[in-house]
Design an enzyme around this catalytic site. Structure first.
Site, mmCIF file in Angstrom:
data_model
loop_
_atom_site.group_PDB
_atom_site.id
_atom_site.type_symbol
_atom_site.label_atom_id
_atom_site.label_comp_id
_atom_site.label_asym_id
_atom_site.label_seq_id
_atom_site.Cartn_x
_atom_site.Cartn_y
_atom_site.Cartn_z
ATOM 1 C CG HIS A 66 -21.805 18.164 18.180
ATOM 2 N ND1 HIS A 66 -23.083 17.381 17.808
ATOM 3 C CD2 HIS A 66 -22.391 16.941 19.578
ATOM 4 C CE1 HIS A 66 -23.490 16.618 18.412
ATOM 5 N NE2 HIS A 66 -23.920 15.946 19.256
ATOM 6 C CD GLN A 121 -19.852 14.221 22.658
ATOM 7 O OE1 GLN A 121 -19.103 13.367 21.504
ATOM 8 N NE2 GLN A 121 -21.373 13.618 22.231
ATOM 9 C CG HIS A 125 -17.584 10.049 19.829
ATOM 10 N ND1 HIS A 125 -17.767 9.118 18.501
ATOM 11 C CD2 HIS A 125 -18.857 10.814 20.234
ATOM 12 C CE1 HIS A 125 -19.255 9.377 18.387
ATOM 13 N NE2 HIS A 125 -19.731 10.759 19.215
#
Length: 233
Positions: A66, A121, A125
């Site tokens: 994920h 992502q 992040h």
């Protein structure tokens, strides 16, 4: 007595330069990051929980990534540290590994459709703990951790087989993974399904560390897996 200097005219262009340079410099900020969380999701659970969103067919038969998320022990996790895109992979082998291990389950199994997911992502992040030119290193680190830790093999070697109709003890699953990796993970569940396994590593991604507040507590509302037993579909 000190003389008061007369006001001098200021060139507006000099002010413009002063303002523009910081804006360009701050498009990417490397935030403080105490550790990283490798978040692995079980595809079948994802699709049972999010049936309208799931488009992947066939579904992967292993945990998929994920994300690899930075976090801190005493302050809020950093997020969205850049507006910059990462460069597309030039190595087709890396792209193939990404499609297998880090697919967007909300998209069909067509090459290239996962790029927006990877982009999100990275922006949200990865950019917070890896320099802008190291986006590929960020993705490769996540792939390496997933392969090295191999959660599915850990579970299957201890008779936690996917597709088993009866539920498993959450505490037993937690303890099994803890013993195998030497540190405490986090289990995330929804609708009584095992949804995600989170493993924490140091901020270099070299060593596994304990995840904070990780031990399951059945029934507390805010616990990430508030069940005594969980299904592994």
């Amino acid at each position: 007595m000190a003389m008061i200097k007369k006001n001098r005219k200021v060139n507006p262009l000099s002010l413009l330069v002063v303002c523009v340079v910081p804006l360009n410099c701050c498009s990417t900020i490397i935030a403080k990051c105490d550790y990283l969380k490798l978040v692995l999701q079980w595809p079948k659970s994802f699709c049972l929980i999010n049936s309208r969103k799931c488009q992947r067919n066939p579904l992967p038969s292993n945990f998929t990534i994920h994300g690899l998320w930075p976090d801190n022990y005493t302050r809020q996790a950093p997020q969205s540290c850049t507006t910059n895109n990462f460069q597309r992979f030039t190595d087709t082998d890396i792209e193939q590994r990404m499609e297998e291990s880090w697919p967007d389950l909300k998209q069909q199994s067509i090459a290239g459709l996962s790029y927006n997911f990877w982009q999100d992502q990275w922006r949200k992040h990865g950019s917070c703990c890896f320099p802008p030119h190291e986006s590929e290193i960020y993705f490769l680190k996540a792939l390496e951790l997933k392969d090295r830790l191999d959660v599915l093999t850990i579970l299957e070697n201890n008779n936690f087989n996917p597709g088993t109709p009866q539920p498993f003890s959450v505490l037993r699953v937690f303890n099994t993974i803890s013993r195998a990796i030497g540190k405490t993970p986090i289990l995330k569940c929804a609708q009584s399904y095992l949804k995600e396994v989170v493993i924490c590593v140091d901020n270099n991604g070299a060593s596994v560390v304990h995840c904070p507040r990780s031990r399951p507590r059945p029934r507390p509302r805010r616990d990430p897996c508030p069940f005594s037993d969980v299904k592994f579909p």
